[in-house]
Design a protein around this motif. Structure first.
Motif, PDB file in Angstrom:
ATOM      1  N   LEU A  87       0.821  -1.215  -0.049  1.00 15.53           N
ATOM      2  CA  LEU A  87      -0.167  -0.017  -0.110  1.00 15.53           C
ATOM      3  C   LEU A  87       1.057   1.172   0.044  1.00 15.53           C
ATOM      4  O   LEU A  87       0.724   2.234   0.763  1.00 15.53           O
ATOM      5  CB  LEU A  87      -0.758  -0.127   1.232  1.00 15.53           C
ATOM      6  CG  LEU A  87      -1.828  -1.155   1.296  1.00 15.53           C
ATOM      7  CD1 LEU A  87      -2.398  -1.215   2.584  1.00 15.53           C
ATOM      8  CD2 LEU A  87      -2.862  -1.127   0.286  1.00 15.53           C
ATOM      9  N   LYS A  88       1.810   1.365  -1.041  1.00 17.52           N
ATOM     10  CA  LYS A  88       2.633   2.313  -1.125  1.00 17.52           C
ATOM     11  C   LYS A  88       1.891   3.905  -0.899  1.00 17.52           C
ATOM     12  O   LYS A  88       2.604   4.801  -0.638  1.00 17.52           O
ATOM     13  CB  LYS A  88       3.903   2.414  -2.394  1.00 17.52           C
ATOM     14  CG  LYS A  88       4.582   1.223  -2.104  1.00 17.52           C
ATOM     15  CD  LYS A  88       5.535   1.040  -3.235  1.00 17.52           C
ATOM     16  CE  LYS A  88       6.344  -0.202  -3.312  1.00 17.52           C
ATOM     17  NZ  LYS A  88       6.529  -0.960  -4.227  1.00 17.52           N
ATOM     18  N   LYS A  89       1.212   3.604  -1.816  1.00 18.28           N
ATOM     19  CA  LYS A  89       0.261   5.343  -1.861  1.00 18.28           C
ATOM     20  C   LYS A  89      -0.574   5.606  -1.001  1.00 18.28           C
ATOM     21  O   LYS A  89      -1.339   6.749  -0.815  1.00 18.28           O
ATOM     22  CB  LYS A  89      -0.484   5.489  -3.272  1.00 18.28           C
ATOM     23  CG  LYS A  89       0.751   5.301  -4.515  1.00 18.28           C
ATOM     24  CD  LYS A  89       0.076   5.369  -5.630  1.00 18.28           C
ATOM     25  CE  LYS A  89       1.231   5.193  -6.688  1.00 18.28           C
ATOM     26  NZ  LYS A  89       0.452   5.220  -8.224  1.00 18.28           N
ATOM     27  N   SER A  90      -0.834   4.656   0.116  1.00 21.15           N
ATOM     28  CA  SER A  90      -1.822   5.123   1.203  1.00 21.15           C
ATOM     29  C   SER A  90      -1.377   6.000   2.185  1.00 21.15           C
ATOM     30  O   SER A  90       0.082   6.430   2.102  1.00 21.15           O
ATOM     31  CB  SER A  90      -2.312   3.840   1.688  1.00 21.15           C
ATOM     32  OG  SER A  90      -1.084   3.150   2.539  1.00 21.15           O
ATOM     33  N   SER A  91      -2.040   6.581   3.057  1.00 27.42           N
ATOM     34  CA  SER A  91      -1.917   7.671   4.199  1.00 27.42           C
ATOM     35  C   SER A  91      -0.894   7.003   4.895  1.00 27.42           C
ATOM     36  O   SER A  91      -0.902   5.636   5.255  1.00 27.42           O
ATOM     37  CB  SER A  91      -2.920   7.826   4.574  1.00 27.42           C
ATOM     38  OG  SER A  91      -4.027   8.346   3.968  1.00 27.42           O
ATOM     39  N   PRO A  92       0.146   7.681   5.465  1.00 30.89           N
ATOM     40  CA  PRO A  92       1.149   7.416   6.336  1.00 30.89           C
ATOM     41  C   PRO A  92       0.529   6.842   7.700  1.00 30.89           C
ATOM     42  O   PRO A  92      -0.394   7.481   7.893  1.00 30.89           O
ATOM     43  CB  PRO A  92       2.039   8.281   6.589  1.00 30.89           C
ATOM     44  CG  PRO A  92       1.332   9.708   6.200  1.00 30.89           C
ATOM     45  CD  PRO A  92       0.116   9.296   5.171  1.00 30.89           C
ATOM     46  N   LEU A  93       1.233   6.082   8.347  1.00 31.03           N
ATOM     47  CA  LEU A  93       0.642   5.580  10.024  1.00 31.03           C
ATOM     48  C   LEU A  93       1.644   6.843  10.885  1.00 31.03           C
ATOM     49  O   LEU A  93       2.942   6.867  10.859  1.00 31.03           O
ATOM     50  CB  LEU A  93       1.067   4.301  10.120  1.00 31.03           C
ATOM     51  CG  LEU A  93       0.345   3.401   9.319  1.00 31.03           C
ATOM     52  CD1 LEU A  93       0.994   1.929   9.410  1.00 31.03           C
ATOM     53  CD2 LEU A  93      -1.101   3.295   9.545  1.00 31.03           C
ATOM     54  N   SER A  94       0.654   7.243  11.754  1.00 33.34           N
ATOM     55  CA  SER A  94       1.278   8.157  12.815  1.00 33.34           C
ATOM     56  C   SER A  94       1.514   7.080  13.957  1.00 33.34           C
ATOM     57  O   SER A  94       2.640   7.587  14.825  1.00 33.34           O
ATOM     58  CB  SER A  94       0.154   9.093  13.126  1.00 33.34           C
ATOM     59  OG  SER A  94      -1.123   8.647  13.672  1.00 33.34           O
ATOM     60  N   LYS A  95       0.889   6.034  14.127  1.00 36.34           N
ATOM     61  CA  LYS A  95       1.372   5.423  15.515  1.00 36.34           C
ATOM     62  C   LYS A  95       0.723   3.719  15.440  1.00 36.34           C
ATOM     63  O   LYS A  95      -0.346   3.500  14.580  1.00 36.34           O
ATOM     64  CB  LYS A  95       0.379   5.844  16.620  1.00 36.34           C
ATOM     65  CG  LYS A  95       0.664   5.167  18.247  1.00 36.34           C
ATOM     66  CD  LYS A  95      -0.008   5.772  19.157  1.00 36.34           C
ATOM     67  CE  LYS A  95       0.432   5.195  20.428  1.00 36.34           C
ATOM     68  NZ  LYS A  95      -0.120   5.931  21.593  1.00 36.34           N
TER      69      LYS A  95
ATOM     70  N   LEU B  15      -7.181   1.093   5.583  1.00 27.16           N
ATOM     71  CA  LEU B  15      -6.617   2.286   4.909  1.00 27.16           C
ATOM     72  C   LEU B  15      -7.393   2.790   3.743  1.00 27.16           C
ATOM     73  O   LEU B  15      -7.595   3.566   3.363  1.00 27.16           O
ATOM     74  CB  LEU B  15      -5.016   2.183   4.783  1.00 27.16           C
ATOM     75  CG  LEU B  15      -4.260   2.136   6.111  1.00 27.16           C
ATOM     76  CD1 LEU B  15      -2.790   1.946   5.632  1.00 27.16           C
ATOM     77  CD2 LEU B  15      -4.501   3.584   6.988  1.00 27.16           C
ATOM     78  N   LYS B  16      -7.653   1.688   3.049  1.00 28.39           N
ATOM     79  CA  LYS B  16      -8.117   1.638   1.636  1.00 28.39           C
ATOM     80  C   LYS B  16      -9.740   1.478   1.567  1.00 28.39           C
ATOM     81  O   LYS B  16     -10.650   2.086   0.874  1.00 28.39           O
ATOM     82  CB  LYS B  16      -7.661   0.981   0.517  1.00 28.39           C
ATOM     83  CG  LYS B  16      -5.977   1.391   0.324  1.00 28.39           C
ATOM     84  CD  LYS B  16      -5.732   0.840  -0.965  1.00 28.39           C
ATOM     85  CE  LYS B  16      -4.777   1.607  -1.656  1.00 28.39           C
ATOM     86  NZ  LYS B  16      -4.880   2.202  -2.872  1.00 28.39           N
ATOM     87  N   GLU B  17     -10.158   0.256   2.484  1.00 24.29           N
ATOM     88  CA  GLU B  17     -11.670   0.041   2.414  1.00 24.29           C
ATOM     89  C   GLU B  17     -12.019   0.033   3.966  1.00 24.29           C
ATOM     90  O   GLU B  17     -11.548  -0.595   4.733  1.00 24.29           O
ATOM     91  CB  GLU B  17     -11.594  -1.475   2.023  1.00 24.29           C
ATOM     92  CG  GLU B  17     -11.320  -1.719   0.660  1.00 24.29           C
ATOM     93  CD  GLU B  17     -12.156  -1.157  -0.540  1.00 24.29           C
ATOM     94  OE1 GLU B  17     -13.581  -1.060  -0.271  1.00 24.29           O
ATOM     95  OE2 GLU B  17     -11.855  -0.631  -1.751  1.00 24.29           O
ATOM     96  N   LYS B  18     -12.954   0.966   4.031  1.00 26.27           N
ATOM     97  CA  LYS B  18     -13.573   1.050   5.556  1.00 26.27           C
ATOM     98  C   LYS B  18     -14.287   0.046   6.079  1.00 26.27           C
ATOM     99  O   LYS B  18     -14.553  -0.439   6.997  1.00 26.27           O
ATOM    100  CB  LYS B  18     -14.031   2.469   5.553  1.00 26.27           C
ATOM    101  CG  LYS B  18     -13.273   3.533   5.126  1.00 26.27           C
ATOM    102  CD  LYS B  18     -12.192   3.844   6.203  1.00 26.27           C
ATOM    103  CE  LYS B  18     -11.268   4.933   5.559  1.00 26.27           C
ATOM    104  NZ  LYS B  18      -9.947   4.767   5.997  1.00 26.27           N
TER     105      LYS B  18
END
Length: 167
Positions: free
Chosen positions: A60-68, A127-130
């Motif tokens: 998932l390279k293009k997905s939002s970054p993880l903060s924690k 991250l992609k599918e809720k």
């Protein structure tokens, strides 16, 4: 259905009866140990973060970054879940900041790596599918081809842990 088998609600009777026999004989733990002989050694928060980000960067390279990314001792008790993905949007000045967090139930600190991977893949898929829809499970299987088997066996692991507590 036997209350100790609550993690198998919806599974066919021929499977649940086999599991019930293993529980009654006290051999479910040995069966799981034979199938998954080694537990992972990802016990620190940093090691868990690195593990999750490694899988995320691969699929998932293009997905939002993880903060924690963290182990959480309260998840199973409070939410009746094994992992949680939270997404929070906040306005900072004129910018919208998004934070993605993944929390894994602490009981998986000392578990086979396959179960940890299944939980991580599950939470990353959010991250992609809720929703838990067809696309969600396709993404899980893309990241981990044995996703469904690992999920089933993780359910057996939970049954085993609960049956051990009752002894």
């Amino acid at each position: 259905m036997n209350p100790t088998l609550r993690y198998l609600n919806g599974y066919p009777e021929h499977l649940t009866s086999q599991v019930e026999q293993l529980v009654e004989k006290g051999t479910l733990g040995a069966w799981l140990k034979q199938r998954y002989p080694h537990n992972h050694n990802i016990t620190s928060e940093k090691a868990l973060y690195d593990y999750v980000v490694g899988i995320k960067n691969q699929y998932l390279k293009k997905s939002s970054p993880l903060s924690k990314v963290a182990y959480d001792g309260k998840i199973h008790v409070v939410n009746n879940a094994l992992g949680l993905h939270s997404f929070v949007s906040r306005v900072h000045g004129g910018k919208l900041k998004a934070k993605n967090e993944i929390r894994i139930a602490s009981m998986f600190k000392d578990a086979p790596e396959a179960f940890l991977r299944m939980l991580v893949v599950h939470e990353l898929a959010h991250l992609k599918e809720k929703d838990h829809n067809k696309a969600f499970y396709q993404l899980c299987c893309h990241m981990e081809p044995d996703y469904h088997q690992f999920e089933f066996d993780a359910r057996l692991y939970l049954i085993h842990l609960e049956s051990e507590k009752q002894k």
